[in-house]
Every structure is written in structure tokens, then in C-alpha cells.
Motif scaffolding. Structure first.
Motif, PDB file in Angstrom:
ATOM      1  N   THR A  27      30.336  35.562  38.454  1.00  0.00           N
ATOM      2  CA  THR A  27      29.192  36.326  37.946  1.00  0.00           C
ATOM      3  C   THR A  27      28.084  36.373  38.990  1.00  0.00           C
ATOM      4  O   THR A  27      27.463  37.425  39.220  1.00  0.00           O
ATOM      5  CB  THR A  27      28.663  35.692  36.645  1.00  0.00           C
ATOM      6  OG1 THR A  27      29.710  35.679  35.670  1.00  0.00           O
ATOM      7  CG2 THR A  27      27.475  36.479  36.109  1.00  0.00           C
ATOM      8  N   ALA A  84      35.593  40.958  28.747  1.00  0.00           N
ATOM      9  CA  ALA A  84      35.938  40.747  27.327  1.00  0.00           C
ATOM     10  C   ALA A  84      34.789  40.096  26.576  1.00  0.00           C
ATOM     11  O   ALA A  84      34.618  40.323  25.363  1.00  0.00           O
ATOM     12  CB  ALA A  84      37.196  39.891  27.205  1.00  0.00           C
ATOM     13  N   ARG A  85      33.982  39.258  27.238  1.00  0.00           N
ATOM     14  CA  ARG A  85      32.846  38.604  26.587  1.00  0.00           C
ATOM     15  C   ARG A  85      31.651  39.532  26.457  1.00  0.00           C
ATOM     16  O   ARG A  85      30.573  39.113  26.045  1.00  0.00           O
ATOM     17  CB  ARG A  85      32.443  37.358  27.387  1.00  0.00           C
ATOM     18  CG  ARG A  85      33.462  36.228  27.303  1.00  0.00           C
ATOM     19  CD  ARG A  85      32.819  34.891  27.683  1.00  0.00           C
ATOM     20  NE  ARG A  85      32.205  34.914  28.981  1.00  0.00           N
ATOM     21  CZ  ARG A  85      32.817  34.532  30.111  1.00  0.00           C
ATOM     22  NH1 ARG A  85      34.072  34.121  30.055  1.00  0.00           N
ATOM     23  NH2 ARG A  85      32.189  34.566  31.266  1.00  0.00           N
ATOM     24  N   GLU A  92      38.111  38.233  31.594  1.00  0.00           N
ATOM     25  CA  GLU A  92      37.398  37.357  30.673  1.00  0.00           C
ATOM     26  C   GLU A  92      35.923  37.726  30.577  1.00  0.00           C
ATOM     27  O   GLU A  92      35.343  37.759  29.498  1.00  0.00           O
ATOM     28  CB  GLU A  92      37.549  35.907  31.120  1.00  0.00           C
ATOM     29  CG  GLU A  92      38.975  35.371  31.021  1.00  0.00           C
ATOM     30  CD  GLU A  92      39.095  33.966  31.567  1.00  0.00           C
ATOM     31  OE1 GLU A  92      38.045  33.364  31.901  1.00  0.00           O
ATOM     32  OE2 GLU A  92      40.226  33.456  31.682  1.00  0.00           O
ATOM     33  N   ILE A  93      35.295  38.009  31.746  1.00  0.00           N
ATOM     34  CA  ILE A  93      33.880  38.348  31.757  1.00  0.00           C
ATOM     35  C   ILE A  93      33.632  39.644  30.998  1.00  0.00           C
ATOM     36  O   ILE A  93      32.720  39.744  30.171  1.00  0.00           O
ATOM     37  CB  ILE A  93      33.369  38.454  33.214  1.00  0.00           C
ATOM     38  CG1 ILE A  93      33.378  37.071  33.863  1.00  0.00           C
ATOM     39  CG2 ILE A  93      31.972  39.055  33.263  1.00  0.00           C
ATOM     40  CD1 ILE A  93      33.046  37.097  35.352  1.00  0.00           C
TER      41      ILE A  93
END
Length: 915
Positions: free
Chosen positions: A771, A802-803, A799-800
Motif C-alpha cells: 500500500t 477486495a477490501r 486482497e487490497i
């Protein structure tokens, strides 16, 4: 700034209305137009120039002319005039090379010729260019450059060389290839019929066939001898008696006949001839200045007969000499500029020097030779011909005057393409004269540095400093010279890549240089930026480049502006300011002209890197392919290797692992061959990526360690399952780049740390690190720095996103990573053998090891002959090697390529792109 050219050197010599036509020679020259080169070579006085000028006026092709003299025996001066001559063949001929010639230190002449060849390609119609009096050129680098020009001559261009002798051109090779037409002395000799026509039409003499044959025999068809004989016979009633008494070698004939001609002229004409003989070319006003005609200081009667007006000035006297056929050659159609026939001029100068040597008053000229040269120098200086002014000041032994002209007003002659003439004069000075003038010692050092004579530079600088230290007051001139010595030392340190020395000497130079010494100050400011960049101090480098750019644009130094713009753009690129850097690179390309200067390859490569990072691989490839041929024109630099490494990296991004390996093999070979040591780490970094893609992590680790590549070493540790070791390496690297303030390097480390934490099992830290990297990279629009890392980055990005922490930029990066996954699968399948397609990892390719130990130049030669099917014995005969040596080379080749037989070696070499 370039010294004004002499336009008359580019004029095709005018023909007399009664010139003897020579159809047999014209036909031979026409027949040779399909070849590359025509040579017209013979001793002086054989009519070489007359034949060449007559032919090109009648052959129907566009033609351009370059009359050479001693002043052109300098690579830059030669190229300036060659470029100007070609303008006659194509009025819209590109002016790209002129910018190169304006540089304080122009590129080598071979590089200039390559640029010129590219420019000539724009001329679509067939044309001829003539080099007249090429024997005046003695500089080996010019001979080599002309050889290069001939070897790569475009088909629409035909070169003609007119000279007394040719010893340094590859004529034998051209003969074998049927690329040469030759006209020699035996061809140029007048036949009986031509001699008869000459005496009747040109000399106005009616001679019997017997008399013409006698003269032809005595002179061996030598045209100048016949002309001199004809002039002498004009005063003889019995031509037969004169011819029968006429005998001797060429030298004797010349002495005898010129004495006859000269002594028969009025005293005023003799004075005019002797006094103006020291001029290579002349016009009426120049002759007036040398003889001080028309200002009341001197009365010179140019002649006492009806054709020579006692009140005549230089122009009318020149016209009289032409009418009298007194060996004067018009250089333009307006009959303004002339020169003497070379033999006649040489004779006159010898007589003038003889009178001076015996301490006699120069009866005809009434002046000392030095005074004549000084007047010529003054006239040339007043009319803007600085090089000619310097030449005559030097000939006059006017050291002060020559030194003043050499130093120039704001810019020395050595920065105007006149290094060789200046160096010749400086080398000729007595040690007591040179050693007493610190300014000349500094200029001497500068000229030596520009011509590559580095070993003697420091000695000159030390001698100058000893004199300057004695000056207790250190006035502005003294301080400026001290600054110039420091600038020269900084440039010496640049050639050795010594940033500390460059920095110290550059700062000293700027402290001492006079504020008005803009050329040296601007160059030194650029050097200062180079030193800061070598040290990794991008802020200081950027400020220095910006200052150099502003100063050079203000004073009109396009080359320095171009170099400073490229330097500034490279700093902006390193600071992640990709939009700004792209704009600066494009500004540099505008300064590079069209076609661009070879150094423009650096700017094109910069744009290629920017487009690569933004994942526009097609645009990146286009810019890189423009950069490569331009960079190859830069002699003795590593720029072409840098482009090759980038292209290998691009191939790797496209999944072509074997293609990348082959490109790296060639780049590695070139770098080692030419000792481009600064490129070895970048080559090794991409080689590590190739080896990791091939599954050979052990070889990759050894290569990374050998070249002290921190990030590459960390990737190797990850490939071998040592995530803790990788994290330790990357943490040290992060501390270093943060201390140095290197933004892109910090971004690269952050991405690598995200991968390492992912492999270490700490997904939270990996996500946090990624990030941070995304936030840092988004303003610049970086994509490839993430996509090149493969699977771990893809998982973390998914993952990032998706969050809910996604953005259009992150979606773009993720899309590029997804596409990279497909490329990786295709590449993996391509690396699997027939027996291992069911495996999940690519098999190691053992033959990749030779990338670390490339073939030598001789081994490549042997390999190429093997590919052609030659046996060992045939190879030994072709390369003049012992049979045992050839077998030894074979063993080395097989070992490096890791093969056992010839066919395998050839196949592997083709795979690596070595042919």
C-alpha cells in the motif's frame, strides 16, 4: 560558433573558353559512374583539376566541389566544408550535423561521418562530389573517415578524389571489387593531337607536327611543362631553335621556364607576384591591403606595358594576370577570387623566402615576408576570417597576435573546430616562448585534451600554474586561467569516472573563472552536475543541470543545452517525476534537430523507460529501436550497450526468456570487449532475472553476489527459500536509499519488501508495504515496477482491492499483473521439454551459464566459420592460425556453450543470437 567558411572553396573551377577537350578521358569517367570512386591522380601540372571540372560540367549529374588545402587537415574543419559542399547537391540538405560541429568538443570524425551518411540518404537523385587537392590532407583520422565514407557510400552518390598521390585509401580492395575508376599520369599526358590543339588554341602558337612531337617527348606529355614552354616561346622568333635547346627533368624545366617567364615581366608585376604569393587565395581588396595600394602609403607600379595600368589596383592587376595567362586560376564565376597555379605559387614563395634568408631587401616586393603576413592577418581578421587571420599571424611569427586570435573574443578557436591548426602552432613554438605564457600553456593543455592526448595535459597545467603562482596580484586574467586549469582537470576526471575529483575541480573552476567566460563556465557547470549524479546527489545534480541549461540557452550553445536537458531529464526520472521528465526529454529532442544528433539516443531511451514503466511496451520498444542506431554512432561510449540491456528487459517482460538471454549475451560481450565496466551491474541485474526465470537460482545468486546487487541478491534468497535473509538485505538497502534521497530506488525496495514479507508469511506487513508503494508510485503512473514481480504482488493486490481499498490506478496495476500471469504461463510452457510438460516449474537450462562467461572475439570468428561448414584445417588457413590453436578454440567454445559437437554449438549459438 563556427568560423565563416570560404565560399570559393566550394565553387567548381571555371573553364577557359579555349580549353582543350579530352573526349577519350571524359568517356572513361562517364563509364565509371556506376562505381563508388573515381581517382584522378598524378604529379602537379597534369591538368587533373581541369579534367575533373570539365567532366562534371558535361556529365549531366548534379555535382558539388570541395577544394582542400592545409587548413582543412583538421577533422572538424574537414567535416564543416564537406557538409557545406553537399548543400550544392541538395539545397534542402539537413543541417543536423552542424549542431554536432558547434559542440565545445565535437564527436570523433567517424561518428560525424555516420551522421552524414544518414543525412545523405535523404538525397534521392544521383550526384557527384569532388575532393580536389586531397593530397593536402595528412591527418590519419580523416583518411580513416573517408575510407568509412567510401565503404558505406549510398548508391546515389559518386565520389571523385583529385590528388597528387594517394597512399592511405583502400584502393586495392576497391579494384578487386570493381568499385574504382582510375585516371593516372599516363592517361593525363597530352597526345600529339591534344598538344597541337593546346599550342594553337590556348597558347596562340603555330608549331609544326615535328616541333609539337619534340616538346611532347621532352615534357613527357606534362601539361604544365608545355604551358611554360609556350609562354617562353612567345618571345622567340625561332621556335625550333628554342625547342632543340630545351631539355632537362621536370624540376629543371620548371626552374628554367619560370625564370624565363618571371624575368620578362615588368618590375611592378614581379613585385605583385612575389608579395601575393604567400596567400593561398586572394581577391583585389586583400591584395590592396597586403601591398598597401590605394592609401598613399606605398606606390607599387603593377606594370609598365600597355596592358598594365600604372594606377591599377589589386583587382585590375589580377584581371591583367589572367589575361596574360600567368598561372592565375579564377575561383568563382565573377572573377573576384583567385589563386596561383600550385607550381607557380610554390616557385614564387621559394624565391621570396630565398631573398629573405640571405638578408637581401626583397627587390620586387620591397617588404619583409613577416610584414606581408601581418597585413594579410589584419585584413582577414577585419573581414571575419579568424582562422586565416590566425594562420598568417603564426606565419609572421607574431606570437602575441596569433595568441590573441587563438584565445578569441569570448570563445577560443579551439572551440570553433580549429583544434588541429591551433595545436600544430602551439607544438611549433619554442619552449622559451610557450613556457613564458601561461595562457598558451592552458590552451595547449585544452587542445591536447580535446584531441585525446591526455598524457601530456597535466604537465602543461603544472607549468602554467608555476607561472601563475608568481603573479602575486592575481588579476582577473590570472584567476580566469586558474579556473580554466581546474575545469580541464575536472574533464580529465570525468574520463576516469572520479566523482570526488570532478566535484572538487569543478567547484574550483567556477570560483576562479571570469563571469564572462561563458563557454568554460557553462561546460564546467554541466560537469558539476555529472559529478553530483555519479554520487547519487540528485538534488544538487538537478540544480547544476538546470543552471547549465539556462546559461547555454542564453548564449546560444545548442549542444550544451541539449546535454544539460538530457541530464536534467534523467534526474527528474530518478525522482519519479515521469511527466516532467518526458517533457524535458522531448525538449532535448527538439534541440537535437532533424535528423537527430547521435546523442539523442539517450533522450529516446529515457522516453522508452518511461513508457515501459507505464506498461506501454509497444511505445517503449519503438523509442528503444530509434535509440539503438543513434547510440551506435557514439564512438567509445557505452550508450549502445545500455539500449541493448533495456531491449533485453523488454523481451523478458514479453515472456521471451531465450530472446532476452541472447540479447544480454551480445551486450555482455560488447561491454567486456570495450571495457564498459559501468554497464556490467545493469547487465548482471537482468541476467539474474533471466536465470531465475530459467530456474537456475544458484547461478543467479553467484552473479548477484559478484556484482554486489542488493535487490537481485534478495530475490535470489527468496528463490532459495531464505525469506529472512532477503528481508535483512532489503532493510539495509532501504536505509541506504532513504539516506541518499533516491525516490525510484526507494519505490523499488518497497515493492521488493512487500514480496519478501509475503514469502515470509506476514501478509499484514506485506499488504502495508505494498500500500505504501502504491501511494508513492501513483503520481508517476508506475505499473511495471509491480507487474515485473509476478505472483506475490498479484495476490496482495487482489486482497487490497477486495477490501475496498482499490482505485482506478490500482485496478490498472492489477490488470497488468493479471496479464503478466498469462505471459508467465506461456513462457513456462515454452521452457518445458517434451519429457517434462507435466511439471509445474520450468526446467533449468544449463546452457545459460555461458552468459556469465561469453565467447571471445576470436572464438566468435571460429564459431562463424564452423557455421559456414569449414573444417578445422580450412579455419586455420583462413585465420592464419595453427591447427592446434583452432582445436583449442573449439574446446573453449564447446565448454562455454555446454555442447559436445559442432552441430550443437551452431544450434545453441543461433538460439543465443550470436550470428
Amino acid at each position: 560558433m563556427i568560423n565563416p567558411i570560404i565560399a570559393t572553396k566550394l565553387y567548381i573551377p571555371a573553364l577557359r573558353s579555349n580549353v582543350v577537350l579530352r573526349p577519350r578521358l571524359i568517356e572513361r569517367l562517364n563509364e565509371g559512374l556506376h562505381r563508388k570512386l573515381t581517382v584522378i591522380a598524378a604529379s602537379a601540372g597534369f591538368g587533373k583539376t581541369t579534367l575533373a571540372s570539365g567532366w562534371i560540367r558535361s556529365c549531366g549529374r548534379t555535382a558539388c566541389w570541395l577544394s582542400l588545402d592545409e587548413g582543412d587537415d583538421d577533422p572538424v574543419a574537414f567535416m564543416i566544408y564537406l557538409h557545406a559542399a553537399l548543400m550544392a547537391a541538395a539545397p534542402n540538405f539537413s543541417d543536423g550535423m552542424r549542431k554536432l560541429l558547434q559542440a565545445p568538443q565535437p564527436p570523433p570524425i567517424e561518428a560525424l561521418v555516420r551522421v552524414l551518411l544518414n543525412e545523405i540518404a535523404s538525397i534521392t537523385h544521383p550526384f557527384i562530389i569532388v575532393f580536389d587537392d586531397f593530397h593536402e590532407i595528412e591527418n590519419k583520422s580523416i583518411h580513416q573517415a573517408v575510407t568509412l565514407l567510401i565503404e558505406h557510400l549510398p548508391p546515389q552518390m559518386h565520389l571523385v578524389i583529385v590528388a597528387r598521390e594517394l597512399q592511405h585509401l583502400p584502393l586495392a580492395r576497391l579494384r578487386v571489387r570493381d568499385q574504382l575508376t582510375e585516371v593516372r599520369a599516363a592517361d593525363l599526358r597530352f597526345t600529339i593531337s591534344e598538344a597541337t590543339e593546346f599550342f594553337e588554341q590556348v597558347m596562340g602558337l603555330s608549331l609544326t607536327t615535328e616541333h609539337v612531337a619534340m616538346l611532347e617527348d621532352r615534357t613527357e606529355g606534362w601539361i604544365a611543362g608545355m604551358q611554360l614552354a609556350g609562354l617562353s616561346m612567345q618571345g622567340h622568333a625561332d621556335a625550333g631553335s628554342f625547342i632543340r635547346s630545351f631539355t632537362g627533368s621536370h624540376s629543371f624545366v620548371l626552374d628554367y621556364l619560370v625564370e624565363e617567364v618571371l624575368q620578362k615581366q615588368p618590375a611592378g608585376i614581379q613585385a605583385f607576384l612575389l608579395s601575393t604569393s604567400m596567400l593561398d587565395r586572394f581577391c583585389g581588396p586583400l591584395c590592396d591591403a597586403v601591398l598597401r595600394l590605394g592609401n598613399g602609403e606605398k606606390e607599387t607600379n603593377p606594370g609598365a606595358n600597355s596592358e598594365a595600368n600604372p594606377e591599377a589596383n589589386g583587382q585590375t592587376t589580377l584581371e591583367y594576370l589572367e589575361r596574360a595567362n600567368l598561372f592565375i586560376v579564377p575561383l568563382d564565376n565573377e572573377r573576384r577570387w583567385y589563386r596561383y597555379h600550385h607550381l607557380f605559387g610554390n616557385f614564387l614563395r621559394q624565391r621570396l623566402a630565398q631573398k629573405q634568408q640571405v638578408n637581401l631587401s626583397v627587390e620586387a616586393a620591397g617588404e619583409g615576408v613577416n610584414e606581408l603576413h601581418q597585413r594579410a592577418s589584419k585584413w582577414y581578421e577585419q573581414h571575419g576570417f579568424v582562422l586565416e587571420a590566425f594562420h598568417h599571424a603564426a606565419a609572421a611569427q607574431d606570437i602575441e597576435g596569433a595568441a590573441k586570435l587563438l584565445e578569441g573574443e569570448g570563445m577560443s578557436l579551439i572551440f570553433r573546430g580549429m583544434v588541429i591548426p591551433a595545436l600544430k602552432w602551439l607544438n611549433s613554438l619554442p619552449e622559451r616562448e610557450l613556457g613564458a605564457r601561461p595562457s598558451l600553456l592552458v590552451l595547449h593543455a585544452s587542445a591536447m585534451l580535446m584531441t585525446g592526448q591526455i598524457s601530456g595535459v597535466e604537465q602543461k597545467l603544472l607549468a602554467a600554474e608555476q607561472l601563475l603562482q608568481a603573479d602575486a596580484f592575481q588579476d582577473v586574467n590570472t584567476r580566469d586561467l586558474i579556473g580554466h586549469t581546474a575545469s580541464i582537470r575536472a574533464t580529465l576526471a570525468v574520463s576516469k569516472h572520479q566523482p570526488d575529483m570532478i566535484l572538487a575541480q569543478s567547484r574550483r573552476a567556477l570560483d576562479y573563472l571570469h563571469p564572462d567566460n561563458h563557454p568554460v563556465r557553462t561546460a564546467t557547470t554541466w560537469t558539476l552536475g555529472y559529478a553530483h549524479q555519479l554520487q547519487g546527489d540528485y538534488g544538487a545534480a538537478g540544480r547544476a543541470y538546470a543552471e547549465a541549461l539556462a546559461n547555454s540557452e542564453r548564449i546560444g550553445h545548442v549542444i550544451i543545452s541539449f546535454m544539460a536537458a538530457i541530464g536534467l531529464a534523467s534526474i527528474q526520472e530518478a525522482e519519479n517525476l515521469l511527466d516532467t521528465a518526458a517533457g524535458t526529454y522531448r525538449h532535448a529532442l527538439k534541440l537535437a534537430g532533424e535528423p537527430p544528433l547521435p546523442a539523442a539516443g539517450v533522450a529516446y531511451l529515457g522516453l522508452a523507460r518511461i513508457y515501459y514503466q507505464r506498461n506501454d511496451l509497444n511505445a517503449a520498444e519503438q523509442y528503444a529501436k530509434i535509440a539503438l542506431p543513434l547510440s551506435q554512432q557514439l564512438e567509445h561510449t557505452d550508450r549502445a550497450v545500455e539500449v541493448e540491456v533495456f531491449l533485453a528487459r523488454l523481451l523478458l517482460a514479453k515472456g521471451d526468456v531465450s530472446g532476452a538471454a541472447a540479447r544480454l549475451a551480445k551486450a555482455d560481450h560488447t561491454a567486456r570487449q570495450h571495457q564498459h565496466v559501468l554497464q556490467m551491474p545493469s547487465i548482471a541485474a537482468v541476467q539474474v532475472q533471466v536465470l531465475l526465470r530459467q530456474g537456475n537460482s544458484a547461478a543467479a545468486a553467484r552473479l548477484a553476489a559478484k556484482n554486489e546487487l542488493a535487490i537481485s541478491g534478495a530475490k535470489c534468497e527468496l528463490a532459495q527459500g531464505n525469506s529472512a535473509a532477503a528481508l535483512a538485505i532489503l532493510e539495509l538497502r532501504r536505509e541506504y536509499v532513504e539516506a541518499k534521497g533516491q525516490p525510484y530506488d526507494r519505490l523499488e525496495v518497497s515493492v521488493a519488501q512487500a514480496v519478501a514479507w509475503h514469502e515470509h508469511g506476514d501478509r499484514a506487513k506485506a499488504a502495508a508495504m505494498l500500500t505504501e508503494a502504491l501511494v508513492f508510485a501513483e503520481p508517476g503512473g508506475y505499473v511495471r515496477v509491480f507487474a515485473d514481480e509476478g505472483l506475490p504482488i498479484r495476490k496482495l493486490l487482489r486482497e487490497i482491492v477486495a477490501r475496498g481499498a482499490g482505485s482506478s490506478y490500482r485496478d490498472q496495476v492489477l490488470a497488468a499483473c493479471e496479464a503478466e500471469e498469462q505471459i508467465g504461463k506461456q513462457s513456462q510452457e515454452g521452457n518445458l521439454g517434451q519429457e517434462g510438460k507435466d511439471r509445474t516449474k520450468p526446467r533449468p537450462i544449463q546452457a545459460s551459464e555461458p552468459l556469465i562467461e561469453p565467447l571471445t572475439g576470436r572464438e566468435l570468428e571460429v564459431l562463424q566459420l564452423i557455421e559456414q561448414g569449414l573444417s578445422n584445417r580450412q579455419i586455420s588457413e583462413r585465420l592464419f592460425l595453427a591447427l592446434s590453436s583452432v582445436k583449442g578454440h573449439n574446446r573453449n567454445i564447446f565448454d562455454k556453450l555446454q555442447v559436445k559437437r559442432r552441430t550443437e554449438a551452431v544450434a545453441r549459438a543461433r538460439e543465443l543470437g550470436l550470428f
